[in-house]
Write an enzyme that holds these catalytic residues in place. Structure first.
Site, PDB file in Angstrom:
ATOM      1  N   ARG A  64       0.774  -1.251   0.000  1.00 47.31           N
ATOM      2  CA  ARG A  64       0.000   0.000   0.000  1.00 47.31           C
ATOM      3  C   ARG A  64       0.803   1.298   0.000  1.00 47.31           C
ATOM      4  O   ARG A  64       0.302   2.329  -0.408  1.00 47.31           O
ATOM      5  CB  ARG A  64      -0.954   0.037   1.207  1.00 47.31           C
ATOM      6  CG  ARG A  64      -1.969  -1.078   1.167  1.00 47.31           C
ATOM      7  CD  ARG A  64      -3.127  -0.847   2.117  1.00 47.31           C
ATOM      8  NE  ARG A  64      -3.836   0.382   1.903  1.00 47.31           N
ATOM      9  CZ  ARG A  64      -4.896   0.516   1.106  1.00 47.31           C
ATOM     10  NH1 ARG A  64      -5.361  -0.517   0.438  1.00 47.31           N
ATOM     11  NH2 ARG A  64      -5.491   1.676   0.996  1.00 47.31           N
ATOM     12  N   HIS A 190       0.212  -8.891 -22.231  1.00 54.72           N
ATOM     13  CA  HIS A 190       0.120 -10.345 -22.065  1.00 54.72           C
ATOM     14  C   HIS A 190      -0.849 -10.902 -23.113  1.00 54.72           C
ATOM     15  O   HIS A 190      -1.854 -10.265 -23.420  1.00 54.72           O
ATOM     16  CB  HIS A 190      -0.470 -10.710 -20.709  1.00 54.72           C
ATOM     17  CG  HIS A 190       0.409 -10.458 -19.538  1.00 54.72           C
ATOM     18  ND1 HIS A 190       0.799  -9.212 -19.153  1.00 54.72           N
ATOM     19  CD2 HIS A 190       0.963 -11.326 -18.648  1.00 54.72           C
ATOM     20  CE1 HIS A 190       1.568  -9.315 -18.065  1.00 54.72           C
ATOM     21  NE2 HIS A 190       1.678 -10.582 -17.738  1.00 54.72           N
ATOM     22  N   GLU A 193      -1.544 -16.903 -23.524  1.00 52.49           N
ATOM     23  CA  GLU A 193      -1.228 -17.650 -22.299  1.00 52.49           C
ATOM     24  C   GLU A 193      -2.439 -18.524 -21.967  1.00 52.49           C
ATOM     25  O   GLU A 193      -2.399 -19.735 -22.130  1.00 52.49           O
ATOM     26  CB  GLU A 193      -0.929 -16.644 -21.165  1.00 52.49           C
ATOM     27  CG  GLU A 193      -0.667 -17.267 -19.812  1.00 52.49           C
ATOM     28  CD  GLU A 193      -0.591 -16.230 -18.682  1.00 52.49           C
ATOM     29  OE1 GLU A 193      -1.153 -15.127 -18.817  1.00 52.49           O
ATOM     30  OE2 GLU A 193       0.024 -16.546 -17.646  1.00 52.49           O
ATOM     31  N   ASP A 270       7.982 -14.316 -13.966  1.00 50.51           N
ATOM     32  CA  ASP A 270       6.573 -13.908 -13.865  1.00 50.51           C
ATOM     33  C   ASP A 270       6.208 -13.461 -12.443  1.00 50.51           C
ATOM     34  O   ASP A 270       6.160 -12.261 -12.177  1.00 50.51           O
ATOM     35  CB  ASP A 270       5.661 -15.035 -14.356  1.00 50.51           C
ATOM     36  CG  ASP A 270       4.338 -14.515 -14.903  1.00 50.51           C
ATOM     37  OD1 ASP A 270       4.111 -13.290 -14.855  1.00 50.51           O
ATOM     38  OD2 ASP A 270       3.528 -15.322 -15.388  1.00 50.51           O
TER      39      ASP A 270
HETATM   40  O1  LIG Z   1       0.925 -14.605 -15.830  1.00 53.60           O
HETATM   41  C1  LIG Z   1       0.139 -13.634 -15.700  1.00 53.60           C
HETATM   42  N1  LIG Z   1      -0.820 -13.416 -16.625  1.00 53.60           N
HETATM   43  C2  LIG Z   1      -1.695 -12.403 -16.559  1.00 53.60           C
HETATM   44  N2  LIG Z   1      -1.710 -11.529 -15.553  1.00 53.60           N
HETATM   45  C3  LIG Z   1      -0.790 -11.664 -14.584  1.00 53.60           C
HETATM   46  C4  LIG Z   1       0.162 -12.705 -14.611  1.00 53.60           C
HETATM   47  N3  LIG Z   1       0.928 -12.594 -13.492  1.00 53.60           N
HETATM   48  C5  LIG Z   1       0.476 -11.528 -12.812  1.00 53.60           C
HETATM   49  N4  LIG Z   1      -0.560 -10.966 -13.455  1.00 53.60           N
HETATM   50  C6  LIG Z   1      -1.254  -9.783 -12.970  1.00 53.60           C
HETATM   51  O2  LIG Z   1      -2.467 -10.208 -12.422  1.00 53.60           O
HETATM   52  C7  LIG Z   1      -3.298  -9.085 -12.296  1.00 53.60           C
HETATM   53  C8  LIG Z   1      -4.651  -9.665 -12.220  1.00 53.60           C
HETATM   54  O3  LIG Z   1      -5.701  -8.877 -12.580  1.00 53.60           O
HETATM   55  C9  LIG Z   1      -2.943  -8.175 -13.468  1.00 53.60           C
HETATM   56  O4  LIG Z   1      -2.746  -6.871 -13.026  1.00 53.60           O
HETATM   57  C10 LIG Z   1      -1.652  -8.787 -14.027  1.00 53.60           C
HETATM   58  O5  LIG Z   1      -0.638  -7.849 -14.232  1.00 53.60           O
END
Ligand SMILES: O=c1[nH]cnc2c1ncn2[C@@H]1O[C@H](CO)[C@@H](O)[C@H]1O
Length: 323
Positions: A64, A190, A193, A270
């Site tokens: 935060r 992204h 996936e 990731d």
């Molecule tokens: O592997 C991933 N794929 C998609 N989103 C991801 C991944 N890792 C983290 N986030 C994060 O998850 C949040 C969820 O709303 C997003 O802000 C994204 O940046």
């Protein structure tokens, strides 16, 4: 000394090790869905991609303050440096924090300070690529893009799209992407996936600088050829794909196909704390899948959103290590 590495796909919020996350949550008076390291580890046993995204949102909410954001960047740079990292592009998701009452400036100032401090203290260059999730209202995504542009001279170089891939097409965020691009930021979304080849095609219409994941392009030969011809770098995170269960097993991972098709793939962790991995282990896995460190580094150099002087430096570092 581990060989030099370039990491282009890591979410800072997902780098916070369980022990630290518990401390931060307590300091901020935030409740986590688990109260012990073991409890958090169990929470990180994801049943599918959607479950992962929901859990990510729950556990990252305890971050935060500007100081939280600054510290997690410095801590991750220190960790990654032990695995040879010389350059990182880190993602963070400001709108998710703003929705819960954190100010834009606290978020951007904190991450920007962290990036500067990471270089001073650990010699790792850190650039920033904030992103918005696909469930966000497009108008809020546009505000995030405007904020990101204001920090262009503080290390913000890109703007991305993440979260539930099937929630909305990338086109819904075309205005936000245009705002970012007009402000000098690259688009690094992204896709491919949880979604298939069509989802990657949808991204290509918005001319991404790179694609995060993009692995399901391997299901379509024409698309593979197009990505290769355009020189698009894919930021591949194999452990993530296994842990969110978008790929069934190591043997089923599409990375060997991507490499065989001549695509440039960088290697990323990731959300290393949530997937139980680190940059060293991620590279070991990539190597087993046919992507060795030298080739991964070259893809990192090609895909990095840095200035020319930094790229020249990265090339020189690579030449010293890999010949
Ligand atoms: O592997 C991933 N794929 C998609 N989103 C991801 C991944 N890792 C983290 N986030 C994060 O998850 C949040 C969820 O709303 C997003 O802000 C994204 O940046």
């Amino acid at each position: 000394m581990p060989a030099p590495k370039i990491e282009l796909h890591v979410h800072f919020e997902g780098t916070v090790r369980p022990e630290t996350l518990l401390v931060i949550a307590r300091r901020n008076g935030q409740r986590l869905p688990a109260e012990t390291v073991e409890g958090l580890r169990q929470l990180y046993e994801f049943t599918d991609f959607d479950h992962f995204v929901r859990t990510w949102v729950l556990t990252t909410n305890c971050l935060r303050t500007a100081d939280d954001f600054r510290r997690i960047v410095v801590a991750y740079a220190a960790e990654a440096a032990t695995h040879g990292a010389v350059y990182l592009e880190g993602i963070f998701s400001p709108a998710e924090r703003v929705r819960r009452g954190v100010g834009w400036a606290d978020i951007f100032e904190g991450y920007a300070d962290g990036a500067a401090e990471a270089y001073e203290r650990h010699g790792v260059r850190v650039l920033l690529t904030p992103d918005v999730d696909r469930e966000l209202a497009p108008a809020d995504a546009e505000e995030c893009a405007r904020q990101a542009v204001r920090y262009r001279d503080r290390g913000v170089v890109g703007f991305g799209l993440g979260g539930p891939e099937l929630a909305a097409p990338a086109k819904a965020f075309a205005r936000a992407v245009a705002i970012a691009r007009d402000g000098g930021l690259a688009f690094v979304p992204h896709g491919g996936e949880a979604g298939g080849p069509d989802s990657v095609r949808d991204l290509l219409e918005l001319a991404p600088a790179r694609i995060r994941h993009g692995i399901r392009a391997a299901e379509d030969d024409d698309l593979l050829a197009e990505l290769r011809d355009r020189g698009v770098v894919l930021d591949v995170c194999p452990t993530s794909n296994l842990r969110t269960r978008v790929v069934e097993s190591e043997a089923a991972h599409p990375l060997p196909r991507l490499v065989a098709a001549g695509l440039r793939c960088s290697v990323g962790t990731d959300d290393p704390a949530m997937f139980g991995t680190d940059l060293g282990r991620e590279h070991e896995l990539a190597a087993r899948l046919g992507l060795g460190p030298e080739r991964a580094y070259a893809a990192g150099v090609a895909g990095a959103l840095c200035d020319d002087a930094t790229r020249d430096h990265l090339v020189a570092v690579g030449r010293r290590a890999y010949g």
